[in-house]
Design an enzyme around this catalytic site. Structure first.
Site, PDB file in Angstrom:
ATOM      1  N   GLU A  20     -18.666 -29.238  12.149  1.00 30.49           N
ATOM      2  CA  GLU A  20     -19.934 -29.208  11.423  1.00 30.49           C
ATOM      3  C   GLU A  20     -19.795 -29.830  10.038  1.00 30.49           C
ATOM      4  O   GLU A  20     -20.714 -30.519   9.557  1.00 30.49           O
ATOM      5  CB  GLU A  20     -20.439 -27.775  11.323  1.00 30.49           C
ATOM      6  CG  GLU A  20     -20.907 -27.214  12.660  1.00 30.49           C
ATOM      7  CD  GLU A  20     -21.227 -25.734  12.619  1.00 30.49           C
ATOM      8  OE1 GLU A  20     -21.756 -25.230  13.619  1.00 30.49           O
ATOM      9  OE2 GLU A  20     -20.932 -25.073  11.595  1.00 30.49           O
ATOM     10  N   SER A  73     -16.890 -15.054  12.391  1.00 28.60           N
ATOM     11  CA  SER A  73     -18.091 -14.541  11.756  1.00 28.60           C
ATOM     12  C   SER A  73     -17.762 -13.274  10.984  1.00 28.60           C
ATOM     13  O   SER A  73     -16.909 -12.483  11.399  1.00 28.60           O
ATOM     14  CB  SER A  73     -19.159 -14.233  12.817  1.00 28.60           C
ATOM     15  OG  SER A  73     -20.199 -13.441  12.276  1.00 28.60           O
ATOM     16  N   HIS A  99     -30.621 -39.520  26.909  1.00 31.01           N
ATOM     17  CA  HIS A  99     -31.636 -38.568  26.439  1.00 31.01           C
ATOM     18  C   HIS A  99     -31.139 -37.122  26.540  1.00 31.01           C
ATOM     19  O   HIS A  99     -31.948 -36.197  26.656  1.00 31.01           O
ATOM     20  CB  HIS A  99     -32.943 -38.721  27.239  1.00 31.01           C
ATOM     21  CG  HIS A  99     -33.456 -40.118  27.296  1.00 31.01           C
ATOM     22  ND1 HIS A  99     -34.218 -40.676  26.293  1.00 31.01           N
ATOM     23  CD2 HIS A  99     -33.305 -41.086  28.244  1.00 31.01           C
ATOM     24  CE1 HIS A  99     -34.528 -41.926  26.618  1.00 31.01           C
ATOM     25  NE2 HIS A  99     -33.985 -42.193  27.788  1.00 31.01           N
ATOM     26  N   LYS A 150     -17.639 -14.338  17.723  1.00 31.28           N
ATOM     27  CA  LYS A 150     -17.938 -15.738  17.403  1.00 31.28           C
ATOM     28  C   LYS A 150     -16.676 -16.565  17.183  1.00 31.28           C
ATOM     29  O   LYS A 150     -15.690 -16.111  16.615  1.00 31.28           O
ATOM     30  CB  LYS A 150     -18.809 -15.819  16.147  1.00 31.28           C
ATOM     31  CG  LYS A 150     -20.206 -15.261  16.296  1.00 31.28           C
ATOM     32  CD  LYS A 150     -21.054 -16.074  17.278  1.00 31.28           C
ATOM     33  CE  LYS A 150     -21.286 -17.489  16.818  1.00 31.28           C
ATOM     34  NZ  LYS A 150     -22.049 -17.548  15.537  1.00 31.28           N
TER      35      LYS A 150
END
Length: 468
Positions: free
Chosen positions: A298, A285, A164, A291
């Site tokens: 992704e 970024s 979980h 970043k």
């Protein structure tokens, strides 16, 4: 609004028609932009068919030799990028046949004896899917190698095991990585099963009913490395189960990669900081110079969604088709090619990321120590050393967790007096059981997270892969 029409009929099937198709009909009917990647398989299948026709005396040796030489030249031209797309020729099969006619003249027209584009397409697609499966198996093996190497390297590196997404019990990073190796093993078996199932040759089924020519289907099946010919001519040209089998295996494999990608994304985030992504697998970024984005992971995650869509598209396409062939089947190839391209890219990207990721063991260990993750070890100690029934031991360990939370300390920071105040049967040996390294070392059951078990699993996986 009028739709322009061409003045010439199709060179492959135009004898029945006085006029040519509408320009829009020609455009919607053409698939050359998609299926041109079948050129090698189409030519190889034609070579096998020509060889069989010559052996059986269906065409003469002179024509047969001219066909073989012409196809060899087309193979060379295609290998050098020599396909000029023409919508009037519809597909790669029409392009090859038309080019053969340009090269050898009338003899080219004999190649299609005892063959339809229906069995030709089915054969070409099976050859391509078989190649795509071999490509997937190669890519899976490369990723497995990387995972095995990193798992062995981190067989004793402690990290939190989650359920979980909550810290459950400490495990080792090697054990966690080997879970993905198990998934890849199942992916490999699904692709292998799909390959075995598809390996029957449709060539010779003709349009749908077979042919009256004395062909030898075993000859063409053997020449193309199939196990044998298909058994039913109608099913031979209607079947696209092998595409669904490939897409199903690809979908599950992509979903497994997506799960691993999601963990990489989480682990790279600052709240976790379990890993440092290398420059090669990160982006920056346009506005925030601080970043480091896990874009490769992704995109692997997003590709899985597209591959699921490819599977669904083909399933829906097939669900209402009557036997035998319908042009709908032409639309099964774009999802097939799309899924292969995405899976190939995803497997290679994941192998590159896992190989180059820098793991941060101290962050993993700190996270494993949080959440009182060795509470089960306290319960197990009571069962093993104080003869306490597990359900009662579970409640005792729960009270110990509550005491640790009340004192705002980790469970393994409670002293013996604190624990014995909860239950006097807790002995000094329980303190050692609450330590992270003791916890993972104790999980020696088959398939467990103990470092020695992880190393055994890595050795077993490598031995299994080395078998012929």
């Amino acid at each position: 609004m009028s739709i322009s029409r061409t003045g010439t009929s199709n060179p492959i099937w135009g004898g029945r028609f006085e006029g040519g198709p509408a320009a829009l009909m020609r455009a919607i009917n053409s698939s050359i932009a998609t299926d041109k990647r079948l050129w090698r398989h189409d030519i190889n299948a034609s070579l096998a068919h020509a060889g069989m026709l010559r052996q059986q005396g269906i065409i003469g040796s002179e024509d047969g030799e001219a066909i073989v030489q012409g196809l060899a030249q087309i193979m060379d031209e295609c290998a050098r990028g020599g396909i000029t797309e023409d919508d009037a020729l519809e597909d790669i099969h029409g392009h090859v046949e038309a080019r053969l006619g340009e090269l050898i003249g009338e003899a080219a027209g004999r190649l299609h004896t005892a063959r339809s584009r229906n069995d030709q397409v089915a054969t070409d697609l099976k050859l391509w899917v078989r190649w795509a499966i071999d490509s997937a198996l190669h890519d899976i093996a490369a990723l497995e190698t990387v995972i095995l190497d990193r798992a062995e390297e981190h067989a004793a590196t402690v990290m939190p095991g989650f359920t979980h997404l909550q810290s459950g019990q400490p495990v080792t990073l090697g054990h966690h990585l080997m879970a993905y190796r198990e998934m890849l093993g199942r992916d490999r078996s699904r692709f292998e099963d799909a390959r075995r199932r598809l390996n029957e040759c449709p060539l010779g089924a003709a349009a749908l009913a077979g042919t009256g020519f004395p062909i030898d289907r075993d000859f063409t099946a053997t020449a193309l490395h199939f196990d044998g010919p298909t058994a039913n001519s109608i099913d031979s040209v209607a079947d696209r189960d092998f595409i669904v089998d490939y897409l199903h295996a690809a979908t599950l494999c992509a979903n497994h990669l997506s799960r691993l990608a999601e963990e990489i994304i989480l682990w790279a985030s600052q709240p976790f900081s379990f890993i440092r992504l290398p420059d090669a697998w990160s982006t920056g970024s346009s506005i925030m110079p601080n970043k480091r984005n896990p874009d490769a992971a992704e995109l692997v995650r997003s590709h899985s969604g597209r591959i699921v869509g490819d599977l669904v598209a083909v399933l829906v396409l097939l669900k209402g088709l009557p036997l035998a062939y319908a042009k709908d089947l032409q639309d099964a190839t774009p999802p097939l090619f799309d899924a292969h391209d995405l899976l190939h890219m995803s497997l290679q990207a994941m192998a590159g990321m896992i190989a180059e990721i820098e793991f941060v063991p101290e962050k993993m260990r700190a996270a494993a120590a949080a959440g009182h993750a060795t509470a089960t070890d306290l319960a197990d100690w009571l069962v093993a050393h104080a003869n306490v029934p597990f359900r009662e031991a579970h409640h005792i360990a729960g009270r110990a967790v509550a005491a640790a939370e009340f004192q705002n300390v980790a469970l393994d920071q409670l002293d013996l007096a604190d624990l014995q105040a909860i239950d006097p049967r807790i002995g000094e040996g329980a303190l050692a059981a609450l330590q992270l390294d003791s916890s993972v070392a104790a999980r020696t059951s088959a398939g467990g997270t103990a470092p020695d078990r992880v190393r055994e699993a890595v050795r077993a996986a490598r031995a299994q892969r080395s078998k012929p």
